[in-house]
Design a protein around this motif. Structure first.
Motif, short mmCIF file in Angstrom:
data_model
loop_
_atom_site.label_atom_id
_atom_site.label_comp_id
_atom_site.label_asym_id
_atom_site.label_seq_id
_atom_site.Cartn_x
_atom_site.Cartn_y
_atom_site.Cartn_z
N TYR A 1 47.26 -26.22 33.47
CA TYR A 1 47.27 -26.44 32.22
C TYR A 1 47.26 -27.87 31.64
O TYR A 1 47.58 -28.74 32.63
CB TYR A 1 48.50 -25.87 31.59
N ASP B 1 45.38 -18.52 26.86
CA ASP B 1 44.50 -19.68 26.92
C ASP B 1 45.46 -20.79 26.23
O ASP B 1 45.06 -21.75 26.63
CB ASP B 1 43.38 -19.46 26.19
N TYR C 1 47.07 -26.19 26.97
CA TYR C 1 45.83 -25.30 27.22
C TYR C 1 45.38 -25.24 28.71
O TYR C 1 45.48 -25.91 29.61
CB TYR C 1 44.57 -26.20 26.49
N ASP C 2 45.14 -23.79 28.98
CA ASP C 2 44.39 -23.45 30.15
C ASP C 2 43.23 -24.48 30.44
O ASP C 2 42.06 -24.35 29.54
CB ASP C 2 43.97 -21.85 30.23
N PHE D 1 39.88 -22.80 30.70
CA PHE D 1 39.29 -22.27 29.52
C PHE D 1 38.62 -23.42 28.83
O PHE D 1 37.50 -23.12 28.05
CB PHE D 1 40.63 -21.77 28.60
N ALA E 1 39.56 -18.59 21.75
CA ALA E 1 40.73 -18.18 22.44
C ALA E 1 40.72 -16.65 22.62
O ALA E 1 40.42 -15.91 21.46
CB ALA E 1 41.96 -18.59 21.90
#
Length: 339
Positions: free
Chosen positions: A84, A112, A171-172, A175, A203
């Protein structure tokens, strides 16, 4: 393994930088990396970064030419290795358990994006919590469409929707990479508005930790978020063009009205800023006229029905829509004189 990468853009913050870094070093989550991006800072900030890095292996320092906040965040994002990623402004700080609890929520809900709340700290030390007007908990895609998309870019009240600041989110990283989401480097201010719109649209799972006031945002003088911004209108128009290019083609949701509201919001913002900094009425008129006559604003307002807002704002928006320079100028000057 690094769980969270924390990207910290650094520019002319030697008074506040140590407070920020120590709050990150004190995180209860130990599996973090702290990426300090010295964005060509002319003061002693870069040296402070190097001093901390010398004694903490979790800290990486990037020294680069000045390119602005978006450029610095992107530079940190490129070298991040965590599952992350989060962003912290270098004149702010965070509570010790912020990233442990946010990362745990991200894993538990396969999110996400995870968003918490924040505290606003005024110059006199007064602190008050800030929360969003949406429910707590998990949002799946259908929930995002129904509950977040209606104000993803701009709300009907001519203000930001629930997704705005990147600093109280994680945030991932995969992603972000999958959808090529980063910060527009030629948008020098309010870049979070653009970034968060992209994030919110793509997302699939979003989790909101309502009432968790982990992040502390300090209202410091002479930072990037305060003061006069020469050329702001051109920057905001550029951001609006990015939004038009990206969202008007979407077939799954109609964002066209929000994009008009977005430009109207920034017109109000810039007009107020220009009037507040004008030397006199004549100077203010000269600053207001080119904004009201700008073809992008005129085009956005053509055939546009004004939102249902309070009387004063409704009058202001009506005057802007019809390009009435003197009344807009007088109204803006009066507003900021009594602010």
């Amino acid at each position: 393994m690094v769980q969270v990468s924390i990207v910290v853009p650094v520019y002319k913050v030697e008074r506040f930088l140590e407070r920020c870094i120590r709050s990150l070093q004190g995180q209860t989550l130990r599996e973090i990396e702290i990426i300090l991006v010295d964005d060509g800072s002319p003061d002693g900030s870069g040296a402070i970064c190097d001093t901390f890095a010398a004694s903490d292996s979790r800290i990486t320092v990037i020294h680069k030419e000045n390119g602005g906040l978006s450029s610095a965040r992107n530079a940190g994002l490129k070298v991040a290795t965590g599952k992350y990623v989060g962003f912290v402004d270098s004149d702010d700080d965070v509570l010790p358990d912020m990233y442990e609890k946010m990362a745990a929520a991200a894993v538990q809900y396969a999110a996400d994006v995870v968003m918490a709340d924040y505290q606003r700290v005024l110059a006199d030390g007064t602190c008050f919590p800030v929360s969003k007007e949406i429910r707590a908990g998990l949002y799946r895609k259908e929930d995002l469409v129904q509950e977040v998309f209606p104000a993803l870019i701009m709300g009907e009240n001519v203000d930001y929707g629930p997704l705005l600041s990147a600093c109280h989110c994680i945030y991932d990283r995969c992603f972000l990479e999958t959808y090529g989401i980063c910060f527009a480097e030629d948008v020098k201010w309010s870049e979070d508005n653009l970034f968060s719109a992209y994030v919110g649209y793509h997302a699939e799972r979003f989790y909101y930790m309502k009432g968790a006031y982990f992040y502390r945002y300090y209202q410091n003088p002479n930072t990037i978020t305060t003061g006069y911004r020469p050329g702001a209108w051109a920057v905001y128009c550029r951001m609006n063009r990015y939004l038009r290019a990206y969202f008007l083609e979407k077939q799954d949701y109609d964002f066209s009205r929000q994009i008009r509201l977005h430009l109207l919001y920034y017109a109000c913002n810039t007009l107020g800023m220009e009037c507040a900094n004008a030397r006199n009425l004549g100077d203010a008129i000269q600053r207001v006229r080119p904004i009201l006559n700008d073809p992008e604003l005129v085009g956005a307002m053509h055939g546009f029905s004004l939102p249902a807002v309070g009387v004063k704002l409704k009058i202001q928006l009506w005057l802007i829509k019809h390009g009435w320079v003197l009344p807009v100028t007088l109204m803006m000057r009066r507003r900021f004189r009594h602010a």
